[in-house]
Write an enzyme that holds these catalytic residues in place. Sequence first.
Site, short mmCIF file in Angstrom:
data_model
loop_
_atom_site.label_atom_id
_atom_site.label_comp_id
_atom_site.label_asym_id
_atom_site.label_seq_id
_atom_site.Cartn_x
_atom_site.Cartn_y
_atom_site.Cartn_z
N PRO A 1 0.84 -1.20 0.00
CA PRO A 1 0.00 0.00 0.00
C PRO A 1 0.88 1.25 0.00
O PRO A 1 1.81 1.36 0.80
CB PRO A 1 -0.78 -0.11 1.32
CG PRO A 1 -0.69 -1.56 1.69
CD PRO A 1 0.64 -2.02 1.19
N MET A 2 0.60 2.18 -0.90
CA MET A 2 1.34 3.44 -0.96
C MET A 2 0.35 4.58 -1.13
O MET A 2 -0.44 4.58 -2.08
CB MET A 2 2.36 3.42 -2.11
CG MET A 2 3.52 2.47 -1.88
SD MET A 2 4.71 2.44 -3.27
CE MET A 2 3.82 1.38 -4.43
N ALA A 3 0.38 5.52 -0.20
CA ALA A 3 -0.57 6.63 -0.20
C ALA A 3 -0.47 7.41 -1.50
O ALA A 3 0.62 7.81 -1.93
CB ALA A 3 -0.32 7.55 0.99
N CYS B 1 3.77 2.67 8.91
CA CYS B 1 3.93 4.01 8.36
C CYS B 1 4.84 4.86 9.26
O CYS B 1 4.61 4.94 10.47
CB CYS B 1 2.57 4.69 8.23
SG CYS B 1 2.66 6.31 7.45
N HIS C 1 8.58 -4.70 6.79
CA HIS C 1 9.49 -3.80 6.10
C HIS C 1 10.72 -3.70 6.98
O HIS C 1 10.65 -3.20 8.11
CB HIS C 1 8.85 -2.42 5.90
CG HIS C 1 9.73 -1.47 5.14
ND1 HIS C 1 9.24 -0.33 4.54
CD2 HIS C 1 11.05 -1.50 4.84
CE1 HIS C 1 10.23 0.31 3.93
NE2 HIS C 1 11.34 -0.38 4.11
N ASN D 1 9.73 -7.23 2.94
CA ASN D 1 9.56 -5.97 2.22
C ASN D 1 10.80 -5.11 2.42
O ASN D 1 11.35 -5.06 3.51
CB ASN D 1 8.30 -5.26 2.74
CG ASN D 1 8.07 -3.90 2.12
OD1 ASN D 1 7.67 -2.96 2.80
ND2 ASN D 1 8.29 -3.74 0.82
N GLY D 2 11.22 -4.46 1.35
CA GLY D 2 12.35 -3.55 1.44
C GLY D 2 13.42 -3.84 0.41
O GLY D 2 14.01 -4.91 0.41
N GLY E 1 7.07 -2.38 -3.08
CA GLY E 1 6.59 -1.02 -2.98
C GLY E 1 7.21 -0.13 -4.04
O GLY E 1 6.84 -0.15 -5.21
#
Length: 384
Positions: A26-28, A111, A181, A213-214, A237
């Site tokens: 998810p990315m704003a 976040c 992450h 993640n990362g 991401g």
Amino acid sequence: MATLTAPARPLAIGPLKLDTPVVLAPMAGITNTAFRRLCREFGAGLYVSEMITSRALVERTPESMRLIKHHESETTRSIQLYGVDPKTVSQAVSMLVDEDRADHIDLNFGCPVPKVTRKGGGAALPWKLDLFREIVEGAVNAAGAVPLTIKMRKGIDSDHLTYLEAGRIAEGAGVASIALHARTAAEFYSGHADWTAITKLKQTIGSVPVLGNGDIWSAADAIRMMDETGCDGVVVGRGCLGRPWLFGDLAAAFAGEERTAMPTLGEVADAFRRHAELLVEFFEDEDRGCRDIRKHVAWYFKGYPVGGELRAALATSDSLARIDELLAELDRSEPYPGEAAEGQRGRAGTPKQPVLPEHWLASRELGTAGRDEVSAAELHNSGG
């Protein structure tokens, strides 16, 4: 291309089965319906919405209700929620389930942005073990048969790590998977992700999948992460910004195929145009859709011979017709530029001092007195 030392197994997230063990992070402002549809056209995986604030959803604000809508082609409807109040988070989960609006729900505990952490949310929240446990347990119970997962970071900073304790609590609460992450909130997006933390979490958690993640900039990175850490799947991401075909590369790699997309400038232009078209459809407003695609210009054309004036014009275009005029100026035959188009993209920056509620680090427990403060701090806007 690197290949797995052992064939990738389908990833099971509760009742959901993913032949390609890949999740879109998810990315704003990025992972709206338009971008999710585009990525799905290129590859396979689980495509998660941008973060939705639980309070805004419970209050049915127009923006939050728009953000949770899925196109009919999105056969697995995945929504990420953020919240700091257990009751509100549970209410938001119940709403999504009772009204049949989601097939998968993820909770954000990763976040790092100040407007979230200063309220005790995102990556700051797992420090308060009682609050974290109450939110996750309540959400899992409210979700019922719908798989509920969490995504988190290593912790607040190197002196305040939370991921192993949080992982054990989440596993005990019955989550369907745990994504890590491998950075702290203080690291933000700087430096390199600590994949050894993913290994440690995988060794700690035995009953549910662990996703890493990362720093996945290519399919080869995803394969290497799974080989090195033993994780069950990957969350992608920033690596897919301006590169929706990365999901095709990932699907091929996990199927054991040595195939990597090397799009010509014309093929990149077509993907950019398709993205703009989908944004116009999503916003139901051509001007707004064309304004939203502007932030993607540098990502799509990274490394390609597209002059500054043309890039600037694309970044100020206000209609699909104008975008078409500008794209027509490109030499569509220009080949893939190789290394120049690879590597990091999106925000990186430098480490930052996390912004936290006063005295947040004094205790691992929130306590009764802190409950009212947390409830009052619940954000009223979506995104972040």
